[in-house]
Write a protein that holds these residues in place. Structure first.
Motif, short mmCIF file in Angstrom:
data_model
loop_
_atom_site.label_atom_id
_atom_site.label_comp_id
_atom_site.label_asym_id
_atom_site.label_seq_id
_atom_site.Cartn_x
_atom_site.Cartn_y
_atom_site.Cartn_z
N ILE A 36 0.88 -1.29 0.15
CA ILE A 36 0.20 -0.06 -0.01
C ILE A 36 0.90 1.14 0.00
CG2 ILE A 36 -1.89 1.35 1.18
CD1 ILE A 36 -2.61 -1.16 2.58
N THR A 37 0.93 1.78 -1.09
CA THR A 37 1.80 2.96 -1.26
C THR A 37 1.52 4.06 -2.03
OG1 THR A 37 4.49 3.29 -2.02
CG2 THR A 37 2.92 1.95 -3.37
N LEU A 38 2.08 5.36 -2.00
CA LEU A 38 1.64 6.64 -2.51
C LEU A 38 2.51 6.31 -3.62
CD1 LEU A 38 0.63 9.34 -2.69
CD2 LEU A 38 2.96 10.44 -1.77
N HIS A 39 1.90 6.53 -4.86
CA HIS A 39 2.44 6.35 -6.34
C HIS A 39 2.23 7.58 -7.20
CE1 HIS A 39 3.06 3.75 -10.14
NE2 HIS A 39 4.03 4.34 -9.98
N ARG A 40 3.21 8.29 -7.66
CA ARG A 40 3.10 9.30 -8.54
C ARG A 40 3.52 9.06 -10.11
NH1 ARG A 40 5.64 11.86 -3.75
NH2 ARG A 40 4.05 13.13 -2.91
N GLY A 41 3.66 7.72 -10.53
CA GLY A 41 4.14 7.28 -11.58
C GLY A 41 2.95 6.94 -12.72
N GLU A 42 1.69 7.00 -12.26
CA GLU A 42 0.65 6.93 -13.35
C GLU A 42 0.48 7.73 -14.18
OE1 GLU A 42 -0.01 3.82 -13.01
OE2 GLU A 42 -0.82 3.10 -11.07
N GLU A 43 -0.55 7.62 -15.01
CA GLU A 43 -0.63 8.60 -16.06
C GLU A 43 -1.27 10.11 -15.50
OE1 GLU A 43 -1.38 4.87 -18.21
OE2 GLU A 43 -2.00 5.55 -16.14
N PRO A 44 -0.84 11.16 -15.89
CA PRO A 44 -1.11 12.43 -15.48
C PRO A 44 -2.47 12.79 -14.82
CG PRO A 44 0.34 12.85 -17.41
CD PRO A 44 -0.28 11.38 -17.26
N ALA A 45 -3.49 12.25 -15.50
CA ALA A 45 -4.59 12.44 -15.27
C ALA A 45 -5.37 11.49 -13.91
CB ALA A 45 -5.91 12.20 -16.31
N ILE A 46 -4.21 10.56 -13.48
CA ILE A 46 -4.39 9.56 -12.56
C ILE A 46 -3.73 10.13 -11.20
CG2 ILE A 46 -4.28 7.18 -11.46
CD1 ILE A 46 -6.44 7.36 -13.29
N SER A 47 -2.51 10.29 -11.30
CA SER A 47 -1.70 10.54 -9.94
C SER A 47 -1.31 12.22 -9.95
CB SER A 47 -0.34 9.79 -10.34
OG SER A 47 0.55 10.14 -11.39
N GLY A 48 -1.49 12.97 -11.03
CA GLY A 48 -1.42 14.34 -10.85
C GLY A 48 -0.06 14.69 -10.26
N GLY A 51 -0.36 12.43 -6.34
CA GLY A 51 -0.04 10.94 -6.20
C GLY A 51 -1.18 10.17 -5.96
N ILE A 52 -1.49 9.01 -6.15
CA ILE A 52 -2.54 8.18 -5.78
C ILE A 52 -1.94 7.29 -4.76
CG2 ILE A 52 -2.03 6.69 -7.73
CD1 ILE A 52 -4.83 6.02 -8.12
N CYS A 53 -3.04 6.71 -3.93
CA CYS A 53 -2.63 5.83 -2.91
C CYS A 53 -3.18 4.39 -3.56
CB CYS A 53 -3.68 5.84 -1.53
SG CYS A 53 -3.52 4.74 -0.65
N ASN A 54 -2.25 3.69 -3.89
CA ASN A 54 -2.26 2.30 -4.66
C ASN A 54 -2.31 1.12 -3.73
OD1 ASN A 54 -2.97 3.21 -7.27
ND2 ASN A 54 -0.91 2.91 -8.18
N VAL A 55 -3.29 0.31 -3.85
CA VAL A 55 -3.21 -0.87 -3.04
C VAL A 55 -2.81 -2.06 -4.27
CG1 VAL A 55 -4.58 -2.65 -2.00
CG2 VAL A 55 -4.82 -0.10 -1.68
N SER A 99 -3.22 12.85 4.13
CA SER A 99 -2.17 13.76 4.00
C SER A 99 -2.49 14.57 2.64
CB SER A 99 -0.78 12.90 3.49
OG SER A 99 -1.01 12.15 2.07
N GLY A 100 -3.90 14.50 2.06
CA GLY A 100 -4.13 15.38 1.00
C GLY A 100 -4.13 14.67 -0.45
N VAL A 101 -4.12 13.40 -0.41
CA VAL A 101 -4.21 12.44 -1.65
C VAL A 101 -5.75 12.17 -1.61
CG1 VAL A 101 -3.69 10.46 -2.60
CG2 VAL A 101 -1.82 11.57 -1.41
N ASP A 102 -6.28 12.44 -2.94
CA ASP A 102 -7.71 12.22 -3.09
C ASP A 102 -8.09 11.11 -3.73
OD1 ASP A 102 -6.99 13.54 -5.30
OD2 ASP A 102 -8.56 15.04 -4.90
N ARG A 103 -7.29 10.35 -4.28
CA ARG A 103 -7.70 9.26 -4.94
C ARG A 103 -7.20 7.75 -4.59
NH1 ARG A 103 -7.75 11.21 -10.37
NH2 ARG A 103 -8.92 12.67 -8.97
N LEU A 104 -7.89 6.75 -4.78
CA LEU A 104 -7.49 5.43 -4.14
C LEU A 104 -7.50 4.19 -5.31
CD1 LEU A 104 -6.93 3.18 -1.92
CD2 LEU A 104 -9.41 3.30 -1.39
N PHE A 301 8.48 2.00 -5.54
CA PHE A 301 8.82 2.81 -6.74
C PHE A 301 9.86 4.22 -6.27
CE2 PHE A 301 4.84 1.13 -7.67
CZ PHE A 301 4.77 0.65 -8.92
N GLY A 302 10.26 3.96 -5.05
CA GLY A 302 11.20 4.91 -4.58
C GLY A 302 10.74 6.24 -4.23
N GLU A 303 9.26 6.40 -3.88
CA GLU A 303 8.60 7.83 -3.57
C GLU A 303 8.50 7.73 -2.27
OE1 GLU A 303 5.96 8.35 -7.56
OE2 GLU A 303 5.58 6.70 -6.08
#
Length: 303
Positions: A36-48, A51-55, A99-104, A301-303
């Motif tokens: 379960i991690t914060l990920h900023r490497g998805e498409e721009p419209a997904i992670s912005g 980032g997105i909390c990815n499970v 922390s301010g992330v609004d996508r899962l 992902f080293g984030e």
């Protein structure tokens, strides 16, 4: 959604997952989560930018021989963090959301849909309302997807194959083209071809289809694009990916044991343009150097 005679994914094993991990995916009714991690490497419209909390669920209902997530996707491998409690899972998720992330996002959820729905329900019970992203390999059962219509905001499926021979040889699912075509058609029915964005350019609702171009398989990619254009719509949002990186498991398997060639990717991009796709993303060809997660780390992902 029953786990006592599990038919959640297209494998339709019919096993009792409450009793054992005996189906194709080798997962029981627990929360088999690899990360379960914060990920900023998805498409721009997904992670912005946030980032997105990815499970990342462990194991898979495919057996792609080239999978970049090989550490967690092989159905015989032990899972770090497997079978966490629902409370522990949601604690980790809500800490990231707070922390301010609004996508899962749920990655490889096709065999873990029952657990995914329980997680979403508990996250909402705690007062969070993130955009929910269903990030699958495209090998989904239509009957299951119909039950997700009110739960999922954004579908982010792969469309891997138009060639059943390659699908059988490289992913253990010769029926992938037929199954994925039906699954994507259902996702398209639910969301249409318009990707709804908020004021920051982030997806709130819709469908984004990914396709990874594989070495030596240009004809397969051209077939995928033609299916998407002719059976769905060239107006849908497409993410065309060049990030293929051969892993150790395919060292002796041609052509998967080599990098994608620039001219191969160029042919697929040219067909995409010819078919009229205008919404989405085309990866830089050098992207293969940047998408190699290490799931032995807390931040793969080293984030």
């Amino acid at each position: 959604m029953r786990l006592d005679t599990c038919r959640i994914c297209p494998r339709q094993c019919g096993v009792d997952r409450r009793a054992a991990s005996s189906g194709f995916c080798r997962t029981d009714d627990g929360y088999a989560i690899a990360s379960i991690t914060l990920h900023r490497g998805e498409e721009p419209a997904i992670s912005g930018t946030r980032g997105i909390c990815n499970v990342f669920f462990g194991h898979c209902n495919l057996r792609c021989r080239f999978c970049q997530n090989v550490q967690i996707s092989r159905n015989e491998a032990p899972l770090k963090g497997a079978n966490w409690s629902l409370t522990t899972v949601v604690d980790r998720i809500t800490a990231i959301l707070a922390s301010g992330v609004d996508r899962l996002g749920f990655v490889s959820p096709s065999h873990m849909v029952a657990q995914m729905l329980a997680i979403i329900a508990e996250v909402r019970q705690r007062g969070f309302a993130p955009v929910i992203v269903y990030n699958s390999n495209g090998y989904d059962r239509v009957e299951t997807l119909r039950q997700l219509e009110e739960w999922i905001d954004v579908y982010l499926p792969d469309c891997k194959y138009s060639d059943p021979l390659l699908a059988g040889r490289w992913s253990g699912a010769a029926d992938y083209p037929r199954v994925a075509a039906a699954a994507l058609a259902e996702m398209y029915r639910q969301k249409g071809n318009l990707l709804h964005l908020d004021d920051d350019g982030l997806a709130e609702r819709g469908l984004i289809v990914r396709h990874l171009v594989l070495p030596g398989a240009v004809a397969n990619s051209l077939g995928v694009l033609r299916f998407l254009a002719e059976e769905l719509s060239p107006r849908l949002t497409l993410s065309l990916m060049s990030q293929y990186q051969p892993i150790e498991a395919v060292a002796g398997l041609e052509p998967l044991n080599r990098q994608l060639l620039p001219e191969e990717y160029a042919r697929v991009v040219a067909e995409m343009e010819r078919l009229g796709f205008a919404h989405g993303w085309v990866q830089e060809f050098s992207s293969a150097d940047y998408y190699n997660p290490d799931f032995s780390l807390d931040s793969p992902f080293g984030e």
